[in-house]
Each structure stands twice: as structure tokens, then as C-alpha cells.
Design a protein around this motif. Structure first.
Motif, short mmCIF file in Angstrom:
data_model
loop_
_atom_site.label_atom_id
_atom_site.label_comp_id
_atom_site.label_asym_id
_atom_site.label_seq_id
_atom_site.Cartn_x
_atom_site.Cartn_y
_atom_site.Cartn_z
N THR A 102 0.86 -1.19 0.00
CA THR A 102 0.00 0.00 0.00
C THR A 102 0.89 1.24 0.00
OG1 THR A 102 -1.74 -1.18 1.19
CG2 THR A 102 -1.87 1.22 1.17
N GLY A 103 1.09 1.80 -1.20
CA GLY A 103 2.02 2.90 -1.36
C GLY A 103 1.74 4.10 -0.50
N LEU A 104 0.46 4.41 -0.31
CA LEU A 104 0.10 5.57 0.49
C LEU A 104 0.55 5.40 1.94
CD1 LEU A 104 -1.36 8.20 -0.22
CD2 LEU A 104 -3.46 7.20 0.64
N TYR A 105 0.43 4.20 2.47
CA TYR A 105 0.88 3.92 3.84
C TYR A 105 2.39 4.06 3.94
CZ TYR A 105 -3.65 2.06 5.46
OH TYR A 105 -4.95 1.91 5.84
N VAL A 106 3.09 3.49 2.97
CA VAL A 106 4.56 3.56 2.97
C VAL A 106 5.02 5.01 2.90
CG1 VAL A 106 6.65 2.98 1.67
CG2 VAL A 106 4.85 1.27 1.96
N ASN A 107 4.45 5.77 1.97
CA ASN A 107 4.87 7.16 1.80
C ASN A 107 4.52 8.04 2.99
OD1 ASN A 107 4.22 7.03 -1.75
ND2 ASN A 107 6.17 6.83 -0.69
N ALA A 108 3.42 7.73 3.66
CA ALA A 108 3.03 8.51 4.83
C ALA A 108 4.15 8.50 5.87
CB ALA A 108 1.75 7.96 5.44
N VAL A 109 4.83 7.37 5.99
CA VAL A 109 5.91 7.22 6.97
C VAL A 109 7.25 7.68 6.40
CG1 VAL A 109 7.19 5.57 8.39
CG2 VAL A 109 4.72 5.34 8.14
N THR A 110 7.60 7.22 5.21
CA THR A 110 8.92 7.52 4.67
C THR A 110 9.07 8.98 4.23
OG1 THR A 110 8.28 6.82 2.43
CG2 THR A 110 9.23 5.15 3.89
N ASP A 111 7.97 9.62 3.84
CA ASP A 111 8.02 11.01 3.42
C ASP A 111 7.66 11.97 4.54
OD1 ASP A 111 8.72 10.26 0.87
OD2 ASP A 111 6.68 10.30 0.10
N ASN A 112 7.40 11.40 5.72
CA ASN A 112 7.08 12.24 6.88
C ASN A 112 5.90 13.17 6.60
OD1 ASN A 112 7.57 13.00 9.56
ND2 ASN A 112 8.78 14.77 8.95
N ASP A 148 -7.59 19.06 -8.08
CA ASP A 148 -6.33 18.43 -7.70
C ASP A 148 -6.01 17.28 -8.67
OD1 ASP A 148 -4.09 17.42 -6.50
OD2 ASP A 148 -4.99 17.05 -4.54
N PRO A 149 -5.58 17.62 -9.90
CA PRO A 149 -5.31 16.58 -10.90
C PRO A 149 -4.22 15.60 -10.48
CG PRO A 149 -4.56 18.76 -11.65
CD PRO A 149 -5.38 18.98 -10.43
N VAL A 150 -3.27 16.05 -9.66
CA VAL A 150 -2.18 15.18 -9.22
C VAL A 150 -2.72 14.03 -8.37
CG1 VAL A 150 -0.07 15.04 -7.83
CG2 VAL A 150 -0.47 17.03 -9.30
N THR A 151 -3.58 14.37 -7.40
CA THR A 151 -4.17 13.34 -6.54
C THR A 151 -5.15 12.49 -7.33
OG1 THR A 151 -3.94 14.78 -4.62
CG2 THR A 151 -5.47 12.94 -4.41
N ALA A 152 -5.91 13.10 -8.22
CA ALA A 152 -6.88 12.35 -9.03
C ALA A 152 -6.18 11.30 -9.88
CB ALA A 152 -7.66 13.31 -9.93
N GLN A 153 -4.99 11.62 -10.37
CA GLN A 153 -4.27 10.68 -11.22
C GLN A 153 -3.83 9.44 -10.44
OE1 GLN A 153 -0.64 12.21 -12.96
NE2 GLN A 153 -0.68 10.72 -14.61
N ARG A 154 -3.47 9.62 -9.17
CA ARG A 154 -2.96 8.47 -8.41
C ARG A 154 -4.07 7.68 -7.69
NH1 ARG A 154 -2.99 9.30 -3.10
NH2 ARG A 154 -2.80 11.40 -2.24
N LEU A 155 -5.27 8.25 -7.58
CA LEU A 155 -6.36 7.54 -6.91
C LEU A 155 -7.26 6.84 -7.92
CD1 LEU A 155 -7.54 9.97 -4.06
CD2 LEU A 155 -6.01 8.00 -3.88
N HIS A 156 -7.59 5.60 -7.64
CA HIS A 156 -8.51 4.85 -8.50
C HIS A 156 -9.90 5.47 -8.40
CE1 HIS A 156 -10.99 1.48 -9.93
NE2 HIS A 156 -9.91 1.12 -10.60
N THR A 157 -10.63 5.40 -9.49
CA THR A 157 -11.98 5.98 -9.55
C THR A 157 -12.88 5.47 -8.42
OG1 THR A 157 -11.76 6.02 -11.95
CG2 THR A 157 -13.97 6.36 -11.06
N ASN A 158 -12.70 4.22 -8.02
CA ASN A 158 -13.56 3.63 -6.99
C ASN A 158 -13.06 3.86 -5.56
OD1 ASN A 158 -15.31 2.64 -8.93
ND2 ASN A 158 -14.16 0.74 -9.16
N ASP A 159 -11.95 4.56 -5.41
CA ASP A 159 -11.42 4.83 -4.07
C ASP A 159 -12.12 6.06 -3.50
OD1 ASP A 159 -9.96 4.90 -1.75
OD2 ASP A 159 -7.99 4.94 -2.71
#
Length: 314
Positions: A102-112, A148-159
Motif C-alpha cells: 500500500t504505497g500511500l501507507y509507505v509514503n506517509a511514513v517515509t516522506d514524513n 487536484d489533478p495530481v491526486t486524481a491521477q494516483r487515486l482509483h476511480t472507486n477509491d
């Protein structure tokens, strides 16, 4: 303040992260923190490919079975708990190993990344949920795309849950959530990171995914889903929309045949693996290890150990 050591193992589903991380933990006196958005749920074991107690080989795992399937769980909550458990592991003289897809979880920690818990408008969230139910998830996704096109691009339509959160943050700050995250990343990480990505030829990965689905069925995935429904959990819950659950629910509800459900699950899992790889390949900190069929587990562990030593964690 000196940086704390953190080993991170990422990659697509079915690539072998779990087995390798356990063997690595045994070698380096480590403990494992799951970075999987589905394995946090209790009672959901087969469909999430959760490591069994036997497969964990005595290595302590964190953020498995953290909440029940009807509880809300945010990325901010994940980061809070992961940071706490990392400190706990280090205090015992052990090395923390974060493992998951789960990339979002990983980045939340590693990217502070900092998350503002003060922004919370349940009425607005409900309005957006109704819009999605009335006009379809694509309608909500397009709303996000406009601000927010950046966030829209990384989020699946059903999320829808994360789309709603992003729209909520924008409404109350006037700033896209992607910008908030970008600003957070400018602060130095509290961790000295050794990030390892596992990958393999696509044909082999897809074969492993198909085989894993078959094994899940043999292990009793249908019974697991039926039991969850009998316990009162339903299709509308975030947990039950996960891969392996929504497809079997459709079968149990008579909306698809058994064969169709399995085919859809295999197809959607392959698509998910592709999205995971796309996500992680953007992170230039990740050291990729390509797994070949002839590679032994010992050889893979040695490659990991070599890279971790180069980073200076060991």
C-alpha cells in the motif's frame, strides 16, 4: 537528532514480500510492520493473504488485525501507529522492517507526511457520498480532477473514501492535498531508509497471482466471506470492498457465477499489481531487486543484506 533506522520492502502483490521479509527479520534481529491496507482488519485472513502464525516463524508483526471490518481507519492513523511501533522495536534493540504494497501507507511514513486531523466535516462527506451513489464514482473523481489533478491521477476511480478526503481538505484549505503532502516532504525524514523493491517478469508475476487466487479458494475464501456477512459486515463497508471480498460477495448475492467471480478477481488483482508497480517506480529511493525463477531465497536475502549494509543501517 540522529535518524532512526528503517528497512522498507515493497512491490506488487504476490511477488514474495512476506516470505522474504520474515527470513530477513530472522537474519538481522528484526520485527515487521505491515504496510497493507487490508491486513489491518480482523477476521479477514485468506483474502488478504495474511501470513499465518506458522509463516511468521516467531517474528513479531505489527499492524495486523488492528481493527474490526466496520471500523474507520485513516492514513493519518496508520502513520501514527507505525511511528510508535518503529520506536518500540528500536527500543528493544531490534531493527524495524516495514513490508507491504500500500504505497500511500509507505509514503506517509517515509516522506514524513503531516495529516491535519482537525479538518473533519461529516455533513460534507455525506453529501459527497450521496453524489457518488447518485451519479457514480466517476462523477466524484472528475470533481477531484478539477481541483487536484495530481491526486486524481494516483487515486482509483472507486477509491471514494480517499477522493472524499481530498475534496474535504481542498474545501477547507483551498490547497490541494497533494500540495500539503509535497510541503511535508520538504522536511527531513526522521528515518535512515533502506528501501527495497521486489519485482519479476510480468508473465511470471501474473501466473503467481492466478495461482494465489486458486489457493485462496482452496483455503476457504468463500466461507470466510460468508462468515463475515453472517457477522453483520456488508458490501458497503470499506473493508468489504477490498479485492477478494467484493467479488465473492457478488457471487454469494447471485450477481455473478462462481467462475465469473474468480476470473474477475484474478483480472482485478493483476491490474492492482500493475498500479502498485507504477506507484513505486516513481520513488527513486527504492533499490530494485529483480527476482528470477532460479534465484534461491538465500541469494535474495544476501542481495538485501548487501544493500542494507551499503546504506549503513547494519
Amino acid at each position: 537528532m540522529s535518524q532512526k533506522p528503517l528497512i522498507v520492502i515493497v512491490g506488487p502483490t504476490a511477488v514474495g514480500k512476506t516470505g522474504l521479509s520474515v527470513e530477513l527479520a530472522l537474519k538481522i534481529n528484526g520485527e515487521i510492520i505491515s504496510a497493507d491496507s487490508m491486513q489491518i482488519y480482523k477476521y479477514m485472513d485468506i483474502g488478504t493473504a495474511k501470513a499465518t502464525p506458522k509463516e511468521r516463524k516467531g517474528v513479531k508483526h505489527y499492524l495486523l488485525d488492528e481493527i474490526t471490518p466496520d471500523e474507520e481507519f485513516s492514513v493519518a492513523r496508520y502513520k501514527e501507529l507505525a511511528d510508535r511501533y518503529i520506536d518500540e522495536i528500536i527500543s528493544k534493540g531490534k531493527l524495524p522492517i516495514m513490508v507491504g504494497g500500500t504505497g500511500l501507507y509507505v509514503n506517509a511514513v517515509t516522506d514524513n507526511i503531516k495529516f491535519s486531523e482537525t479538518i473533519c466535516d461529516w455533513d460534507y462527506r455525506n453529501q459527497l457520498q450521496i453524489l457518488a451513489e447518485t451519479n457514480g464514482n466517476e462523477y466524484l473523481h472528475k470533481m477531484l480532477e478539477e481541483v487536484d489533478p495530481v491526486t486524481a491521477q494516483r487515486l482509483h476511480t472507486n477509491d471514494t473514501r480517499r477522493i472524499i478526503r481530498a475534496l474535504e481538505v481542498y474545501k477547507y484549505t483551498g490547497i490541494p492535498i497533494s500540495r500539503h503532502q509535497e510541503e511535508s516532504r520538504k522536511e527531513p525524514s526522521p528515518y535512515k531508509l533502506a528501501m527495497i523493491g521486489l519485482t519479476m517478469d510480468r508473465e511470471w508475476l501474473y501466473q503467481r497471482i492466478n495461482e494465489r487466487v486458486e489457493i485462496m479458494i482452496e483455503q476457504g475464501l468463500v466461507n470466510e466471506v460468508q462468515k463475515l456477512l453472517d457477522m453483520g459486515y456488508n458490501k458497503e463497508m470499506t473493508s468489504m470492498k477490498g479485492l477478494g471480498y467484493k467479488e465473492i460477495i457478488d457471487y454469494l448475492n447471485g450477481e455473478t457465477t462462481f467462475e465469473q467471480a474468480i476470473d474477475i478477481l484474478k483480472r482485478d488483482t493483476r491490474r492492482y499489481a500493475k498500479r502498485q508497480l507504477t506507484w513505486f517506480r516513481r520513488d527513486k529511493r527504492i533499490h530494485w531487486i529483480h527476482i528470477h525463477k532460479e534465484d534461491s531465497k538465500k541469494e535474495l536475502i544476501e542481495k538485501c543484506l548487501k544493500y542494507i549494509a551499503e546504506i549503513g543501517i547494519m
